[in-house]
Write a protein that holds these residues in place. Structure first.
Motif, short mmCIF file in Angstrom:
data_model
loop_
_atom_site.label_atom_id
_atom_site.label_comp_id
_atom_site.label_asym_id
_atom_site.label_seq_id
_atom_site.Cartn_x
_atom_site.Cartn_y
_atom_site.Cartn_z
N ASP A 1 6.52 18.26 -16.11
CA ASP A 1 7.09 16.85 -16.51
C ASP A 1 7.22 16.03 -15.25
OD1 ASP A 1 6.93 17.38 -19.25
OD2 ASP A 1 8.79 17.62 -19.60
N ASN A 2 6.85 16.36 -14.05
CA ASN A 2 7.12 15.38 -12.93
C ASN A 2 5.99 14.29 -13.29
OD1 ASN A 2 8.35 15.07 -10.32
ND2 ASN A 2 6.23 15.16 -9.47
N GLU A 3 6.57 12.86 -12.93
CA GLU A 3 5.93 11.73 -13.01
C GLU A 3 4.58 11.40 -12.23
OE1 GLU A 3 9.01 8.80 -12.56
OE2 GLU A 3 9.30 8.65 -14.68
N ILE A 4 3.61 11.18 -12.77
CA ILE A 4 2.32 11.03 -12.11
C ILE A 4 2.46 9.86 -11.15
CG2 ILE A 4 -0.31 10.78 -12.62
CD1 ILE A 4 -0.24 12.56 -14.84
N ASP A 5 1.81 9.90 -9.95
CA ASP A 5 1.76 8.77 -9.05
C ASP A 5 0.61 7.89 -9.45
OD1 ASP A 5 3.62 8.68 -6.79
OD2 ASP A 5 3.37 10.87 -7.16
N MET A 6 0.78 6.83 -8.68
CA MET A 6 -0.43 5.72 -8.70
C MET A 6 -0.54 5.24 -7.30
SD MET A 6 -0.24 1.83 -10.19
CE MET A 6 -0.44 2.45 -11.96
N TYR A 7 -1.72 5.29 -6.75
CA TYR A 7 -1.87 5.03 -5.25
C TYR A 7 -2.51 3.29 -5.29
CZ TYR A 7 -3.48 4.32 -0.50
OH TYR A 7 -3.57 3.93 0.91
N ILE A 8 -1.65 2.54 -4.95
CA ILE A 8 -1.96 1.09 -4.83
C ILE A 8 -2.23 0.64 -3.38
CG2 ILE A 8 -1.08 -1.24 -4.87
CD1 ILE A 8 0.89 -0.08 -7.13
N ASN A 9 -3.68 0.23 -3.11
CA ASN A 9 -3.82 -0.29 -1.93
C ASN A 9 -4.07 -1.80 -1.99
OD1 ASN A 9 -5.63 -1.02 0.38
ND2 ASN A 9 -6.57 0.92 0.38
N THR A 10 -3.41 -2.42 -1.13
CA THR A 10 -3.37 -3.99 -1.25
C THR A 10 -4.02 -4.57 0.10
OG1 THR A 10 -1.14 -3.83 0.01
CG2 THR A 10 -1.04 -4.05 -2.11
N GLU A 11 -4.88 -3.90 0.94
CA GLU A 11 -5.57 -4.02 1.96
C GLU A 11 -6.66 -5.31 1.74
OE1 GLU A 11 -7.23 -0.99 4.03
OE2 GLU A 11 -5.36 -0.05 4.33
N THR B 1 0.89 -1.17 0.06
CA THR B 1 0.01 0.00 -0.13
C THR B 1 0.92 1.13 0.10
OG1 THR B 1 -1.82 -1.13 1.13
CG2 THR B 1 -1.77 1.38 1.16
N GLY B 2 0.50 1.99 -0.95
CA GLY B 2 1.46 3.18 -1.15
C GLY B 2 1.41 3.70 -2.77
N TYR B 3 2.42 5.02 -2.74
CA TYR B 3 2.27 5.66 -4.02
C TYR B 3 3.70 5.01 -4.72
CZ TYR B 3 -1.10 8.69 -2.01
OH TYR B 3 -2.26 9.35 -1.70
N VAL B 4 3.31 4.78 -6.17
CA VAL B 4 4.57 4.70 -6.89
C VAL B 4 4.45 5.58 -8.18
CG1 VAL B 4 4.76 2.21 -6.23
CG2 VAL B 4 3.00 2.67 -8.18
N LYS B 5 5.52 5.60 -8.72
CA LYS B 5 5.50 6.55 -10.04
C LYS B 5 5.19 6.00 -11.12
CE LYS B 5 6.83 10.62 -7.85
NZ LYS B 5 6.09 11.55 -8.00
N THR B 6 4.37 6.50 -12.07
CA THR B 6 4.05 5.81 -13.52
C THR B 6 4.89 6.70 -14.36
OG1 THR B 6 2.43 7.32 -14.26
CG2 THR B 6 1.60 5.55 -12.61
#
Length: 315
Positions: free
Chosen positions: A126-136, A113-118
């Protein structure tokens, strides 16, 4: 009896061999090859071809791709008023597709669970957009799209099938997807007259936004400080003035642009940035808090997470 057991063993061995052969075949294909070989991904293939990204996913660089199927693309087109993929502007389509791609091999066992860059980028920096992944409970992306089949190994990475196209996230997307901000969302919607959700979902002026987002704990501590039991005990004008003091309009201000002693001018009152061994802020009431996470990038702005609510000047 022995003959029957031998036949059953032969059948089982044959099935195992075919299964292993299929796995081996997948591992010989690139991401682009795998997409092209599956009829269920014909829309994804057409989208990649139109955006000129097929070669990217056919190269040796390792990627993790969250792959939407044909049904997901059909729903995406309908939801956004497009008759076909050809009606989606190429620039928009490109960024949406890149929003499904993460550098490196991230198998399901390594997702947390957390943010990763796409690979998608915010257009003013031009900053990379994040993706929020929830693994609960399984794997949920940006609160909207679920992984329905994981760990399809290919020669240049791994594919996870998802049930919805992952649209470009706004700052509101992250606020609603990340439970860390549930009290902030409650504040943003505390009054029927508030337009924060609509405004902060916008991708045109006054976007982009820079949001200093307080955590649930920050709000809890504020309620204790004020002797309040809930947000409902705080006058709406005070809630509004406080929320305004957390938002900069018209600028995607990254942490690298923050300087020591910098005055941050918001939609409400200002506050000061302090840079030393850590990044902190001081509001107009002399209250100091920490900037605990920086540069969570959305398509229409950036979020910096703070551990204390920033208050406007109190009379």
């Amino acid at each position: 009896m022995k003959k029957r057991l031998f036949q059953l063993s032969l059948i089982c061995f044959s099935l195992l061999f075919v299964s292993c052969s299929d796995d081996d075949d997948d591992k010989q294909m690139t991401i682009a090859d795998y997409v092209a070989s599956s009829a269920n991904y014909s829309s994804l293939k057409a989208a990649l071809d139109r955006a000129g990204l097929t070669a990217t996913l056919d190269a040796s660089t390792s990627f993790t791709v969250f792959a939407p199927d044909n049904a997901a693309f059909s729903a995406f087109l309908e939801d956004n008023g497009f008759a076909s993929l050809n009606d989606v502007p190429v620039g928009v389509l490109t960024e949406v597709l890149l929003n499904h791609v993460v550098v490196g091999v991230n198998r399901s066992s390594s997702l947390t669970t957390g943010y990763v860059k796409t690979l998608a980028k915010e257009n003013t920096t031009d900053n990379e957009i994040d993706m929020y992944i929830n693994t609960e409970d399984g794997v949920l992306i940006n609160g909207q799209s679920s992984v329905v089949a994981a760990d399809i190994d290919v020669s240049n990475g791994v594919i996870h099938a998802v049930d919805k196209v992952i649209g470009l996230p706004t700052v509101v997307t992250f606020a609603t997807a990340d439970a860390t901000f549930s009290t902030l969302v409650a504040a943003l919607t505390a009054d029927p007259g508030f337009t924060y959700v609509t405004t902060l979902s916008s991708t045109t002026a006054p976007a982009p936004f820079t949001v200093f987002a307080p955590t649930n704990t920050a709000f809890g501590n504020l309620l204790t400080q004020l002797g309040a039991n809930s947000l409902g005990d705080i006058p709406i004008p005070t809630v509004q003035a406080t929320l305004n003091t957390h938002v900069i309009a018209g600028a995607n201000v990254l942490s690298s642009s923050l300087t020591n002693g910098m005055t941050v001018t918001t939609l409400g009152d200002s506050f000061t940035i302090n840079l030393g061994t850590s990044a902190t802020f001081t509001d107009l009431n002399g209250r100091t808090g920490n900037i605990v996470v920086t540069d969570v990038q959305a398509s229409n702005g950036v979020i910096h997470v703070v551990d204390k609510v920033i208050l406007p000047q109190l009379d």
